[in-house]
Design a protein around this motif. Structure first.
Motif, short mmCIF file in Angstrom:
data_model
loop_
_atom_site.label_atom_id
_atom_site.label_comp_id
_atom_site.label_asym_id
_atom_site.label_seq_id
_atom_site.Cartn_x
_atom_site.Cartn_y
_atom_site.Cartn_z
N VAL A 156 11.01 11.29 -34.86
CA VAL A 156 10.84 11.35 -33.40
C VAL A 156 9.82 10.31 -32.95
O VAL A 156 10.04 9.60 -31.96
CB VAL A 156 10.43 12.77 -32.94
N ALA A 157 8.71 10.21 -33.66
CA ALA A 157 7.68 9.23 -33.30
C ALA A 157 8.24 7.80 -33.40
O ALA A 157 8.03 6.98 -32.50
CB ALA A 157 6.46 9.39 -34.20
N PHE A 158 8.95 7.51 -34.49
CA PHE A 158 9.54 6.18 -34.66
C PHE A 158 10.58 5.91 -33.57
O PHE A 158 10.65 4.81 -33.02
CB PHE A 158 10.16 6.05 -36.06
N ALA A 159 11.39 6.91 -33.25
CA ALA A 159 12.42 6.75 -32.22
C ALA A 159 11.78 6.48 -30.86
O ALA A 159 12.29 5.66 -30.09
CB ALA A 159 13.30 8.00 -32.15
N CYS A 160 10.68 7.14 -30.56
CA CYS A 160 9.98 6.89 -29.29
C CYS A 160 9.47 5.46 -29.24
O CYS A 160 9.57 4.78 -28.21
CB CYS A 160 8.83 7.88 -29.10
N TRP A 161 8.93 4.96 -30.37
CA TRP A 161 8.48 3.58 -30.42
C TRP A 161 9.65 2.62 -30.20
O TRP A 161 9.55 1.66 -29.44
CB TRP A 161 7.80 3.30 -31.77
N ARG A 162 10.78 2.90 -30.88
CA ARG A 162 11.96 2.03 -30.73
C ARG A 162 12.50 2.06 -29.31
O ARG A 162 12.93 1.04 -28.78
CB ARG A 162 13.08 2.45 -31.71
N LEU A 163 12.49 3.23 -28.69
CA LEU A 163 12.98 3.35 -27.32
C LEU A 163 12.06 2.57 -26.37
O LEU A 163 12.54 1.85 -25.48
CB LEU A 163 13.06 4.82 -26.91
N GLY A 164 10.76 2.69 -26.57
CA GLY A 164 9.82 1.92 -25.76
C GLY A 164 10.03 0.43 -25.93
O GLY A 164 10.00 -0.34 -24.96
N HIS A 165 10.25 0.00 -27.17
CA HIS A 165 10.51 -1.41 -27.47
C HIS A 165 11.81 -1.87 -26.79
O HIS A 165 11.87 -2.97 -26.22
CB HIS A 165 10.60 -1.61 -28.98
N ALA A 166 12.84 -1.02 -26.84
CA ALA A 166 14.13 -1.37 -26.24
C ALA A 166 13.99 -1.53 -24.73
O ALA A 166 14.54 -2.47 -24.14
CB ALA A 166 15.17 -0.31 -26.57
N VAL A 167 13.26 -0.63 -24.09
CA VAL A 167 13.08 -0.70 -22.64
C VAL A 167 12.21 -1.90 -22.27
O VAL A 167 12.52 -2.65 -21.35
CB VAL A 167 12.49 0.62 -22.11
N ALA A 168 11.12 -2.10 -23.00
CA ALA A 168 10.20 -3.20 -22.69
C ALA A 168 10.84 -4.57 -22.89
O ALA A 168 10.50 -5.52 -22.19
CB ALA A 168 8.94 -3.08 -23.55
N ASN A 169 11.76 -4.68 -23.83
CA ASN A 169 12.38 -5.97 -24.14
C ASN A 169 13.81 -6.08 -23.61
O ASN A 169 14.59 -6.91 -24.10
CB ASN A 169 12.35 -6.22 -25.64
N ARG A 170 14.16 -5.26 -22.65
CA ARG A 170 15.50 -5.28 -22.07
C ARG A 170 15.79 -6.69 -21.55
O ARG A 170 14.95 -7.32 -20.91
CB ARG A 170 15.54 -4.25 -20.93
#
Length: 183
Positions: free
Chosen positions: A83-97
């Motif tokens: 869950v923690a890793f997924a939250c980081w990946r989701l944040g990365h995906a949104v920030a680098n859209r």
């Protein structure tokens, strides 16, 4: 004025060759998938972990087998880590859209977070490829292969197979920056 997907003209880099966009849908999709799997694992792990703790306390506090403790704790703690890793990946995906690389005759432009970073071939010191691009679950997650482009200034640009045709882009940069190459 150009739209967010049209490459800006860069006269110092020559004529435009090709755009390599990030697969934003795959970035977000894998992050959400990991979030769901991690949350389900943690939810399943809670009663298993509680039952093990009750078993330990009924045996007078003796922890018992370390293997049994690890196995019963894995769904909960592994799920929480996922869950923690997924939250980081989701944040990365949104920030680098909208991240993309625009290749030109004499360099490339890395665009993300509303900023563009033009890089001439002569400014690149080294290109390292880590791993091999392959189909399968590792490719889906973007962990099969990545490229590290290091400049003479020491700054680096990293990209992986979440960039469309990353292997083609990596090979073009490597060939264009090879000593004796004309770009």
């Amino acid at each position: 004025m150009t739209d967010s997907m049209s490459p800006a003209p860069h006269p110092q880099l020559g004529g435009f060759v090709r755009t390599y966009p990030a697969d934003d849908r795959r970035r977000v999709g894998t992050a959400i998938g990991m979030l769901v799997v991690g949350a389900l694992s943690a939810l399943i792990g809670i009663p298993i972990f509680q039952a093990r703790q009750e078993q330990i306390s009924s045996q007078g506090g003796s922890p018992g087998s370390p293997f049994a403790n690890a196995i019963t704790g894995f769904p909960l703690f592994g799920g929480l880590l996922l869950v923690a890793f997924a939250c980081w990946r989701l944040g990365h995906a949104v920030a680098n859209r909208g991240e993309r690389f625009d290749e030109y005759e004499r360099g490339f432009v890395h665009s993300r977070r509303g900023a563009s970073d033009p890089v001439e071939w002569s400014a690149v010191r080294q290109v390292r490829q880590l791993g091999e691009a392959r189909e399968g679950w590792r490719h889906t997650l973007g962990i099969d292969c990545r490229y590290v482009v290091q400049r003479h200034t020491g700054r680096t640009i990293r990209f992986n197979t979440l960039i469309e045709d990353a292997d083609v882009l990596g090979n073009h940069i490597e060939r264009a920056t090879r000593p004796g190459s004309s770009g």
